[in-house]
Design an enzyme around this catalytic site. Structure first.
Site, PDB file in Angstrom:
ATOM      1  CB  CYS A  86      -1.032   0.446   0.456  1.00 31.38           C
ATOM      2  SG  CYS A  86      -1.514  -1.527   1.565  1.00 31.38           S
ATOM      3  CG  HIS A 331      -6.917   0.178  -0.803  1.00 29.12           C
ATOM      4  ND1 HIS A 331      -5.678   0.339  -1.038  1.00 29.12           N
ATOM      5  CD2 HIS A 331      -6.494  -0.593   0.789  1.00 29.12           C
ATOM      6  CE1 HIS A 331      -4.354   0.327  -0.339  1.00 29.12           C
ATOM      7  NE2 HIS A 331      -5.536  -0.758   0.385  1.00 29.12           N
TER       8      HIS A 331
END
Length: 375
Positions: A86, A331
């Site tokens: 991430c 995301h």
């Protein structure tokens, strides 16, 4: 060391997996904002030194190189792909800034790209000739299975540990969607791909709807649901990082100076807390209080993780995610940090000279990254 500046920032829309970008390959997704940042600033593709992109799901190779060539970047200009999950998109920007600051480059396109929709299927090779390949969802993020939790389970544990109720998490998610609907990103931020020029997931979300959702993890009082977990998504986002000398040649009116960036490691069982240490140390190094930050983009992979970061860093809630966050968009792992940076750049364009901005994100395995910028 010389200074580094962000002079242009573009992204695609963020679309949930198997949505608007279901048939768009990673290179095509990333090429669009790469072309856009160069066009925005009037810089020819041969005027850059490198392309650096974060990516987590491509399955090997060097998607940054494929995307750069697809965008029309000349063959002699190199490209690099990094994977810190991430954090990768924000880490790519910090890597570019470091290269510019030390004088080894004058202009780098940096950011991230991710496609859940087109990610390869994952199989482990059999150990014996007669065995079948073994499917897997993700690689290990630590060498210790007992300290390598599923991220949703970790979010549920974090909520219980901090006493953050399900209702509080849902209220945060409702506000994220509301802000995203009230502050739609402009065409100056989003470049159209596959006839899509707006984030597609944001919707009117209510407390009543949230209450009807089943728990995904955690206990009844503190658990997480599909409303408080960001959906898997496809997107690409990049910025153009340049030196002070290049800035003078380009004549950009409102650049952002990259004041600093910091990466930290922490407890793999609670990765959501690691950006707190990164951001607090970064601000301390520069003698800046959290209250002095005008604009903040914090990753909302989970509502509880974002809430913990806001509270732990000491940020003013009204400065955070003014256009909504990942709970309202989705995301795209390797692009997520770059999306934060692009959003930060565009929000900072409305601030007065001297204003400071911060982006912060966590990653599986216990990683956290933070970027500090100034008008």
């Amino acid at each position: 060391m010389s200074a580094a500046y962000i002079v242009a920032a573009r992204r695609t829309a963020v679309a949930p997996r198997h949505g608007a970008f279901r048939a768009v390959e990673v290179a095509d997704l990333a090429a669009a904002p790469v072309r856009a940042v160069l066009a925005d600033i009037g810089l020819e593709p041969d005027g850059i030194d490198e392309v650096i992109l974060g990516n987590a799901l491509y399955g090997g190779g060097n998607p940054a190189r494929v995307a750069a060539l697809q965008a029309g970047v000349p063959e002699h200009i190199p490209a690099l792909t990094i994977d810190s999950q991430c954090c990768a998109g924000l880490d790519a920007i910090m890597l570019a800034a470091g290269r510019v600051m030390c004088g080894s480059a004058s202009a780098i396109v940096a950011g991230g790209v991710e496609s859940f929709s087109r990610a390869p299927l994952r199989l482990r090779r059999p150990r014996q000739p007669m065995e079948a390949p073994e499917p897997y969802d993700r690689p290990p993020f630590t060498p210790w299975p007992e300290r390598d939790p599923d991220m949703i389970e970790a979010a549920g544990d974090l909520a219980a540990a901090l006493g953050v109720t399900r209702e509080a998490q849902e209220a945060f998610a409702v506000e994220s969607h509301d802000k995203a609907l009230r502050h739609r990103a402009s065409s100056a931020e989003i470049v159209a791909v596959a006839d899509t020029a707006a984030d597609t997931f944001s919707r009117p979300l209510t407390a009543a709807l949230c209450r009807r959702l089943p728990l995904l993890a955690g206990d009844a009082d503190h658990g997480v649901t599909s409303a408080t977990v960001a959906v898997e998504a496809d997107a690409a986002a990049v910025v153009l990082v340049v030196s002070e000398a290049m800035l003078g040649r380009l004549g950009v009116a409102r650049p952002l100076r990259i004041a600093g960036g910091l990466r930290r490691g922490g407890d793999p069982t609670q990765p959501g807390l690691v950006p707190i240490a990164a951001a607090r140390e970064l601000l301390q190094r520069h003698g800046i209080g959290a209250a002095d930050i005008a604009v903040v983009e914090v990753m909302e992979a989970f509502a509880v993780q974002a809430m913990a970061c806001i509270d732990g860093i000491g940020l003013a809630p009204d400065a955070v995610n003014r256009g909504g966050g990942a709970l309202a968009r989705g995301h795209p792992i390797g692009a997520a940090g770059a999306v934060l940076a692009v959003r930060l750049w565009h929000e900072m364009q409305r601030e007065a000279a001297g204003a400071k901005g911060l982006a912060a994100i966590a990653a599986a395995g216990g990683l956290g990254s933070a970027l500090l910028v100034e008008c």
